[in-house]
Design an enzyme around this catalytic site. Structure first.
Site, short mmCIF file in Angstrom:
data_model
loop_
_atom_site.label_atom_id
_atom_site.label_comp_id
_atom_site.label_asym_id
_atom_site.label_seq_id
_atom_site.Cartn_x
_atom_site.Cartn_y
_atom_site.Cartn_z
N HIS A 19 2.89 -11.55 14.19
CA HIS A 19 3.84 -12.21 14.93
C HIS A 19 3.56 -13.65 15.09
O HIS A 19 4.30 -14.30 15.69
CB HIS A 19 4.12 -11.48 16.05
CG HIS A 19 5.46 -11.33 16.69
ND1 HIS A 19 6.43 -12.35 16.46
CD2 HIS A 19 5.98 -10.73 17.88
CE1 HIS A 19 7.33 -12.24 17.04
NE2 HIS A 19 7.32 -11.21 17.83
N THR A 69 0.66 -1.14 0.03
CA THR A 69 0.01 0.08 -0.03
C THR A 69 0.81 1.21 0.01
O THR A 69 2.04 1.29 0.65
CB THR A 69 -0.85 0.01 1.17
OG1 THR A 69 -1.84 1.13 0.96
CG2 THR A 69 -0.11 -0.03 2.37
#
Length: 413
Positions: A376, A324
Site C-alpha cells: 500500500h 502463485t
C-alpha cells in the site's frame, strides 16, 4: 597431480554457499563432470560437477558454510580408475572361529513371586473427605492410587493428587532436529522482511471459470496435438490476464527503491512452482509479448528445471509481479505474501462449483476466489481493486479481451 576444486560463483552478489549434500564419499573415484555435491546459496540449490577424473578427498562437511573460491575437495588426477568403474571393495573380515562351548553356568533359582495384593470393595474407593476434595479438584477417583488399607483413597491421597494433563498412549513421541538449508533460511528472512517492511494489504474477488473451461474443453486436444504434447492449462490465461491488467494499472508493475518509485514497461512474471527443495519462483521474461503456446512452453520448461534441481539463479532473478497457485494443493482462499522487492502478487485457488446469480437466476458454475496482495506504500486501493477487477473481466471474457475475438488463431491452431 592434485587438483584443488574451489567453489564457483553461483551468481552475482553471492559470496557464500553451504554444502547441502555430498553425492560421493571420501576416497571415491569420480569422473569429470560427475555431480559430486549439492550446494545451497541464498537463491538456489546447485550441483557441483567434478572438474577432472580421479580419486576425491573431501575438505568440507555437509552443512558447512564455505566462501566462494574456497577449496572444498581435492582430486588426485593420477589415480587409476578401478576395474569395474568403482573403488575396490575392502576385503571381507575373516569369520570369527567357533569357540568351544563353555560349561553351562548353574541356573539361578527364580525368586519366589510376592503374594498378590488383596483386592476388596475398598480398593480405589475414596473416603468421604477424600471424595469431597477430588470433586473440588475435578479429579476422577479412578486416576488416583490409594495408600489406605486395602487400597482405599485417603484424604492425604486426594490432597496430593494432581489433575491429569493427558496420559501417553504408548504411541511414537520422537522428534528430529535438522538445520534449515541456506536457501530456506534466506526465504524465511525475506518473508519476515516482506511482512515487516511493507504495508501489505490483500483484496479479494471471484472468477467464473466457465468461459475458460469451455475453451479448454473445445481446443485442448487440438492444442496438444499441434504443439508437441503441450497442455493448455489455466496459467497461460491468468498470465495473459495479468499482463493486460498491468498495462492498465502500471503502479502494480512498479517497485520502491528508497524514496523513488521504479516503474517498468515490461512484464516479467514470476511463477511460483514447487520443487524438491521447496518453493521456487522462476521468471517468465517479457510475458506480455508471448502467445498462449509461448507461455505454456516457458512455464513447462521452468517447472521441469525446478523439479530436476537444475534451476539457476538467473532463472529466478528479476520479476516484476508474481502469480502463485495454491489451488493445486486444495487451498480455497489465502492471503499470498509479497515477493520483495515486487509490489504485488496474485493468488489463485481451487475451483469449486457454487450457486451464483446470473441474470436474476441461480445457476451453478465453477468458481475460483482470487486474491491480490499489494504494497500500500506504492499502490492505492483504486489501483489494487481496479487491477483485480481487470483480471476478473479478462478471465470471464477471454475470447474478446485475451484472444482478439479469435480463439483458434490465438491458440495457433
Amino acid at each position: 597431480m592434485i587438483l584443488e576444486m574451489k567453489v564457483p560463483s553461483p551468481g552475482e552478489s553471492i559470496k557464500e554457499v553451504e554444502i547441502a549434500t555430498w553425492l560421493v564419499k571420501d576416497g571415491d573415484y569420480v569422473e569429470k563432470d560427475q555431480a559430486i555435491a549439492e550446494v545451497d546459496s541464498d537463491k538456489a540449490t546447485l550441483e557441483l560437477p567434478a572438474e577432472a577424473s580421479g580419486t576425491i578427498t573431501l575438505k568440507a562437511e555437509e552443512g558447512d558454510a564455505v566462501a566462494v573460491g574456497a577449496v572444498v575437495c581435492l582430486i588426485d588426477t593420477s589415480a587409476v580408475k578401478p576395474a569395474g568403474g568403482s573403488a575396490p571393495a575392502a576385503p571381507a573380515a575373516e569369520a570369527p572361529k567357533a569357540e568351544a562351548p563353555k560349561a553351562e553356568a548353574p541356573k539361578a533359582e527364580a525368586p519366589k513371586a510376592a503374594p498378590a495384593a488383596t483386592t476388596t470393595y475398598a480398593s480405589g474407593t475414596p473416603s468421604p473427605a477424600a471424595r469431597k476434595i477430588l470433586d473440588e479438584k475435578n479429579i476422577a477417583p479412578t486416576t488416583v492410587s490409594g495408600t489406605g488399607k486395602d487400597g482405599r483413597i485417603t484424604k492425604e491421597d486426594a490432597l496430593n493428587a494432581v489433575p491429569s494433563m493427558g496420559t501417553p498412549t504408548g504411541g511414537n513421541r520422537g522428534s528430529e532436529r535438522t538445520k534449515l538449508s541456506m536457501l530456506r533460511r534466506k526465504v524465511a528472512e525475506r518473508l519476515v522482511a516482506a511482512k515487516n517492511e511493507t504495508a501489505m494489504l490483500t483484496t479479494f474477488n471471484e472468477v467464473n471459470m466457465t468461459p475458460i473451461n469451455l475453451i479448454r474443453n473445445e481446443y485442448k486436444d487440438a492444442f496438444k496435438a499441434k504443439h508437441g504434447g503441450l497442455g493448455l492449462g489455466y496459467m497461460s490465461f491468468f498470465t495473459k490476464a495479468v499482463t493486460r491488467a498491468l498495462q492498465l494499472f502500471p503502479d502494480v508493475n512498479s517497485m520502491m527503491d528508497g524514496d523513488y518509485k521504479v516503474a517498468y514497461d515490461f512484464a516479467d512474471i514470476s511463477i511460483a512452482v514447487s520443487g524438491p527443495k521447496g518453493l521456487m519462483v522462476p521468471v517468465v521474461r517479457n510475458a506480455e509479448n508471448l502467445t498462449f503456446r509461448g507461455i505454456e512452453a516457458e512455464i513447462k520448461r521452468l517447472a521441469i528445471r525446478a523439479r530436476d534441481g537444475q534451476i539457476t539463479v538467473d532463472d529466478m532473478t528479476g520479476g516484476t509481479f508474481t502469480i502463485t497457485n495454491g489451488g493445486v494443493f486444495g487451498s480455497m482462499l489465502s492471503t499470498p505474501i509479497i515477493n520483495p522487492p515486487q509490489s504485488g502478487i496474485l493468488g489463485m485457488h481451487n475451483i469449486i462449483e457454487r450457486p451464483i446469480a446470473v441474470n436474476g437466476k441461480v445457476e451453478i458454475h465453477p468458481m475460483m476466489y482470487v486474491a491480490l496482495s499489494y504494497d500500500h506504500r506504492i499502490i492505492d486501493g483504486r489501483e489494487s481493486v481496479g487491477f483485480l477487477v481487470a483480471v476478473k473481466e479478462a478471465l470471464e471474457n477471454p475470447v474478446e479481451l485475451l484472444m482478439n475475438g479469435d480463439a483458434k488463431r490465438a491458440l495457433e491452431l
